[in-house]
Design a protein around this motif. Structure first.
Motif, PDB file in Angstrom:
ATOM      1  N   THR A   1      92.771  96.706  45.416  1.00  0.00           N
ATOM      2  CA  THR A   1      93.889  97.545  44.965  1.00  0.00           C
ATOM      3  C   THR A   1      94.696  96.886  43.852  1.00  0.00           C
ATOM      4  O   THR A   1      95.834  97.270  43.600  1.00  0.00           O
ATOM      5  CB  THR A   1      94.804  97.880  46.153  1.00  0.00           C
ATOM      6  N   ASN A   2      94.088  95.915  43.159  1.00  0.00           N
ATOM      7  CA  ASN A   2      94.728  95.278  42.001  1.00  0.00           C
ATOM      8  C   ASN A   2      93.897  95.526  40.742  1.00  0.00           C
ATOM      9  O   ASN A   2      93.407  94.587  40.111  1.00  0.00           O
ATOM     10  CB  ASN A   2      94.874  93.766  42.246  1.00  0.00           C
ATOM     11  N   PRO A   3      93.707  96.781  40.350  1.00  0.00           N
ATOM     12  CA  PRO A   3      92.808  97.069  39.228  1.00  0.00           C
ATOM     13  C   PRO A   3      93.293  96.538  37.886  1.00  0.00           C
ATOM     14  O   PRO A   3      92.494  96.393  36.959  1.00  0.00           O
ATOM     15  CB  PRO A   3      92.741  98.600  39.208  1.00  0.00           C
ATOM     16  N   PHE A   4      94.589  96.246  37.778  1.00  0.00           N
ATOM     17  CA  PHE A   4      95.111  95.799  36.487  1.00  0.00           C
ATOM     18  C   PHE A   4      95.273  94.280  36.413  1.00  0.00           C
ATOM     19  O   PHE A   4      95.842  93.762  35.445  1.00  0.00           O
ATOM     20  CB  PHE A   4      96.448  96.486  36.204  1.00  0.00           C
ATOM     21  N   LEU A   5      94.769  93.581  37.416  1.00  0.00           N
ATOM     22  CA  LEU A   5      94.785  92.115  37.380  1.00  0.00           C
ATOM     23  C   LEU A   5      93.747  91.654  36.363  1.00  0.00           C
ATOM     24  O   LEU A   5      92.546  91.870  36.534  1.00  0.00           O
ATOM     25  CB  LEU A   5      94.469  91.553  38.771  1.00  0.00           C
ATOM     26  N   SER A   6      94.203  91.017  35.307  1.00  0.00           N
ATOM     27  CA  SER A   6      93.306  90.676  34.206  1.00  0.00           C
ATOM     28  C   SER A   6      92.670  89.308  34.391  1.00  0.00           C
ATOM     29  O   SER A   6      93.173  88.445  35.117  1.00  0.00           O
ATOM     30  CB  SER A   6      94.077  90.684  32.881  1.00  0.00           C
ATOM     31  N   ALA A   7      91.560  89.116  33.701  1.00  0.00           N
ATOM     32  CA  ALA A   7      90.890  87.818  33.706  1.00  0.00           C
ATOM     33  C   ALA A   7      91.812  86.733  33.168  1.00  0.00           C
ATOM     34  O   ALA A   7      91.815  85.597  33.661  1.00  0.00           O
ATOM     35  CB  ALA A   7      89.610  87.889  32.885  1.00  0.00           C
ATOM     36  N   GLY A   8      92.614  87.077  32.167  1.00  0.00           N
ATOM     37  CA  GLY A   8      93.537  86.100  31.590  1.00  0.00           C
ATOM     38  C   GLY A   8      94.571  85.620  32.588  1.00  0.00           C
ATOM     39  O   GLY A   8      94.874  84.416  32.659  1.00  0.00           O
TER      40      GLY A   8
END
Length: 205
Positions: A109-116
Motif C-alpha cells: 500500500t505504498n505505491p509512491f515509495l520511490s527507489a530514491g
C-alpha cells in the motif's frame, strides 16, 4: 553494505478493501508499484514475499525469480494466516528463514515509495549503525500544526500565544512507508522498530 533483504508481506484477503493488493492502479496491480521500486534498488539483494496468495500472484506474472532473480515467494504457514496475526509475527517468520545483515520492510500500500527514497533510507541506516547512533530506522511525516483534543483544549500550543506554525515544536507521525532493522535489533524489542531507532522523514504527498 552487507546483504540486504527486503520484506514485502502480501495476503489474499483484506478486511477493509477486498483484494486491495491486486487491484489495478493506473495500469498495473497495486503490489507491482512498490515491488518494481524494490527491484530497481541495486543495494537490495533479495525480496521476500510472504504470502497466502501464490496462485493470485502467479496469475499476475509474479513467480520465484521475478525481477532478475531477486524475488522469492514464501508460502505463509497456516498458523500465521488471518486478519488478526500481528505483522511482527510475519516478520519473525521471515527472519528465521532468511539470513541478512539488514532487513527492509514495506507494504504493498505504498505505491509512491520511490527507489530514491529507499536508497537514501538505506544509506542513512548504514551510516547510523556504523556510528553507533541507531539500531533501526523507520519513516515519518514531520508535522507542525495546532492540535486539539476532542473537548477543544489545546494539545501542543498555547492559544493565547499565537506562534507561527513553523515555530511550533515538530511532531513526527510513523507513516508505515519503510522500516530498516537487523535480526539483533528485532530480537531486542520483538518489533521492527528497535531499542535505538532513528526517524527518517519522507516527502509528504
Amino acid at each position: 553494505m552487507a546483504k540486504i533483504v527486503a520484506l514485502l508481506p502480501m495476503k489474499a484477503h483484506s478486511a477493509r478493501v477486498s483484494g486491495k493488493n491486486f487491484r489495478v492502479l493506473v495500469n498495473k496491480p497495486l503490489f507491482r508499484w512498490v515491488l518494481d521500486s524494490l527491484v530497481s534498488v541495486d543495494e537490495i539483494d533479495q525480496i521476500i514475499i510472504n504470502t497466502d496468495a501464490r496462485d493470485i500472484l502467479a496469475s499476475n506474472g509474479l513467480v520465484d525469480g521475478f525481477g532478475g532473480g531477486k524475488v522469492l515467494v514464501r508460502d505463509r504457514r497456516p498458523e500465521i494466516c488471518g486478519d488478526f496475526v500481528p505483522m511482527n509475527t510475519i516478520i519473525e517468520d521471515d527472519l528465521a528463514a532468511v539470513e541478512a545483515q539488514a532487513y527492509l520492510m514495506t507494504h504493498t500500500t505504498n505505491p509512491f515509495l520511490s527507489a530514491g527514497t529507499i536508497q537514501k533510507a538505506l544509506q542513512a541506516y548504514g551510516e547510523a549503525v556504523e556510528q553507533g547512533t541507531a539500531d533501526s530506522l523507520f519513516t515519518v511525516n514531520k508535522i507542525q500544526t495546532r492540535f486539539y483534543r476532542q473537548d477543544g483544549s489545546a494539545v501542543n500550543h498555547d492559544p493565547n500565544v499565537l506562534l507561527r506554525t513553523q515555530d511550533l515544536e515538530p511532531w513526527f507521525e510513523e507513516n508505515s512507508n519503510l522500516y530498516v532493522f537487523s535480526k539483533a535489533s528485532f530480537a531486542a524489542t520483538n518489533a521492527r522498530i528497535g531499542g535505538k531507532p532513528m526517524m527518517f522523514e519522507t516527502p509528504m504527498l
